[in-house]
Design an enzyme around this catalytic site. Sequence first.
Site, PDB file in Angstrom:
ATOM      1  N   GLY A  27       0.796  -1.225   0.000  1.00 37.93           N
ATOM      2  CA  GLY A  27       0.000   0.000   0.000  1.00 37.93           C
ATOM      3  C   GLY A  27       0.820   1.263   0.000  1.00 37.93           C
ATOM      4  O   GLY A  27       0.387   2.299  -0.522  1.00 37.93           O
ATOM      5  N   ASN A  28       2.054   1.206   0.582  1.00 38.92           N
ATOM      6  CA  ASN A  28       2.882   2.415   0.645  1.00 38.92           C
ATOM      7  C   ASN A  28       3.378   2.847  -0.727  1.00 38.92           C
ATOM      8  O   ASN A  28       3.868   3.963  -0.893  1.00 38.92           O
ATOM      9  CB  ASN A  28       4.076   2.192   1.583  1.00 38.92           C
ATOM     10  CG  ASN A  28       4.983   1.048   1.145  1.00 38.92           C
ATOM     11  OD1 ASN A  28       4.523   0.035   0.639  1.00 38.92           O
ATOM     12  ND2 ASN A  28       6.272   1.208   1.365  1.00 38.92           N
TER      13      ASN A  28
ATOM     14  N   LYS B 162     -12.209 -10.642   6.977  1.00 39.93           N
ATOM     15  CA  LYS B 162     -11.400  -9.539   6.446  1.00 39.93           C
ATOM     16  C   LYS B 162     -12.126  -8.206   6.648  1.00 39.93           C
ATOM     17  O   LYS B 162     -13.158  -7.954   6.040  1.00 39.93           O
ATOM     18  CB  LYS B 162     -11.140  -9.766   4.959  1.00 39.93           C
ATOM     19  CG  LYS B 162     -10.320  -8.671   4.284  1.00 39.93           C
ATOM     20  CD  LYS B 162      -8.892  -8.684   4.746  1.00 39.93           C
ATOM     21  CE  LYS B 162      -8.042  -7.690   3.938  1.00 39.93           C
ATOM     22  NZ  LYS B 162      -6.655  -7.650   4.412  1.00 39.93           N
TER      23      LYS B 162
ATOM     24  N   LYS C  96      -3.811  -9.918  -1.664  1.00 38.18           N
ATOM     25  CA  LYS C  96      -3.095  -9.549  -2.893  1.00 38.18           C
ATOM     26  C   LYS C  96      -1.794 -10.333  -3.061  1.00 38.18           C
ATOM     27  O   LYS C  96      -1.380 -10.608  -4.199  1.00 38.18           O
ATOM     28  CB  LYS C  96      -2.800  -8.049  -2.905  1.00 38.18           C
ATOM     29  CG  LYS C  96      -1.802  -7.596  -1.869  1.00 38.18           C
ATOM     30  CD  LYS C  96      -1.423  -6.151  -2.011  1.00 38.18           C
ATOM     31  CE  LYS C  96      -0.467  -5.723  -0.911  1.00 38.18           C
ATOM     32  NZ  LYS C  96       0.793  -6.518  -0.877  1.00 38.18           N
TER      33      LYS C  96
ATOM     34  N   LYS D 243       2.185 -12.718   3.385  1.00 37.62           N
ATOM     35  CA  LYS D 243       3.400 -12.499   2.588  1.00 37.62           C
ATOM     36  C   LYS D 243       4.339 -13.691   2.708  1.00 37.62           C
ATOM     37  O   LYS D 243       4.880 -14.190   1.703  1.00 37.62           O
ATOM     38  CB  LYS D 243       4.100 -11.205   3.028  1.00 37.62           C
ATOM     39  CG  LYS D 243       3.307  -9.944   2.754  1.00 37.62           C
ATOM     40  CD  LYS D 243       3.984  -8.720   3.342  1.00 37.62           C
ATOM     41  CE  LYS D 243       3.295  -7.432   2.915  1.00 37.62           C
ATOM     42  NZ  LYS D 243       1.845  -7.402   3.187  1.00 37.62           N
TER      43      LYS D 243
END
Length: 315
Positions: free
Chosen positions: A10-11, A131, A215, A277
């Site tokens: 997101g960053n 979520k 994602k 991740k």
Amino acid sequence: MKRVVIALGGNAILQRGQKGTYEEQMANVMKTARQIVDIILDGDYEVVITHGNGPQVGALLLHMDAGQAVHGIPAQPMDVAGAMTQGQIGYMIQQALVNELRARGIEKPVATIVTQTLVDKDDPAFQNPSKPVGPFYDEETAKKLAEEKGWVVVEDSGRGWRRVVPSPDPKGHVEAPVIVDLVEKGFIVIASGGGGVPVVEENGRLRGVEAVIDKDLAGEKLAEEVNADIFMILTDVNGAAVNFGKPDERWLGKVTVEELKRYYKEGHFKKGSMGPKVLAAIRFVEGGGERAVIAHLEKAVDALKGKTGTQVVKA
């Protein structure tokens, strides 16, 4: 020539504390584009890009709620919001990439594919929405919305009440053949944004569902589909750590997939942040990938060279 799938955190699009204006987001995307072009030029890499869209979907849902309340404009379902933000963010990334490439004297085609991600309609996640999406509400408002709209709402860590939706495991991308074809023809492809639009298949027909796919897990599927050599997850920390936030915290550099699996099973990585991740990195290397990398966005080139970040290898 190595093929790399880059999963942007997101960053790369919106920094903490920013309001989310177009100007703010585009400035961040331009900075990210410079990093990506550095990667392409540094090692003559073929690059495929995926990205998050959480804040953008949240803002869009608020826009739609306000439009419905004030003007009577019907709000669209979450899968449509996901498709809309794929287009929005893809537009910004592809424009920034083309401009950065041209500034360095390179003409290279860039394309965004609005991507549908297949999920199993019987995935247990549909029976256990977990979520969080959208804004925080007070308890009374949240329960009223739940009754009116059929939402599932929960209290979120003392910060207020939020809607929760299912987060099913991705099985693959409907548009994978198109993506592969474009990559083989030399395009930089942006795909599976926000994990892709979740769809189920029934009697040969696709149907969108209200859910959010992680994602990075979807990005790992994309990496398999395009036969990537390296899967790189760029975020706002410099890799994965065991005992994170504790006195004996230890950042992981080069780590075998078996060692990382052990740490994952021991519960070192939080479900809502580093956990997916790490799981994505494990799946990629176990599935035949050469290497998975988890690193800070601003250190992408060095991370790809193996100089920083968490480097996940076979043995």
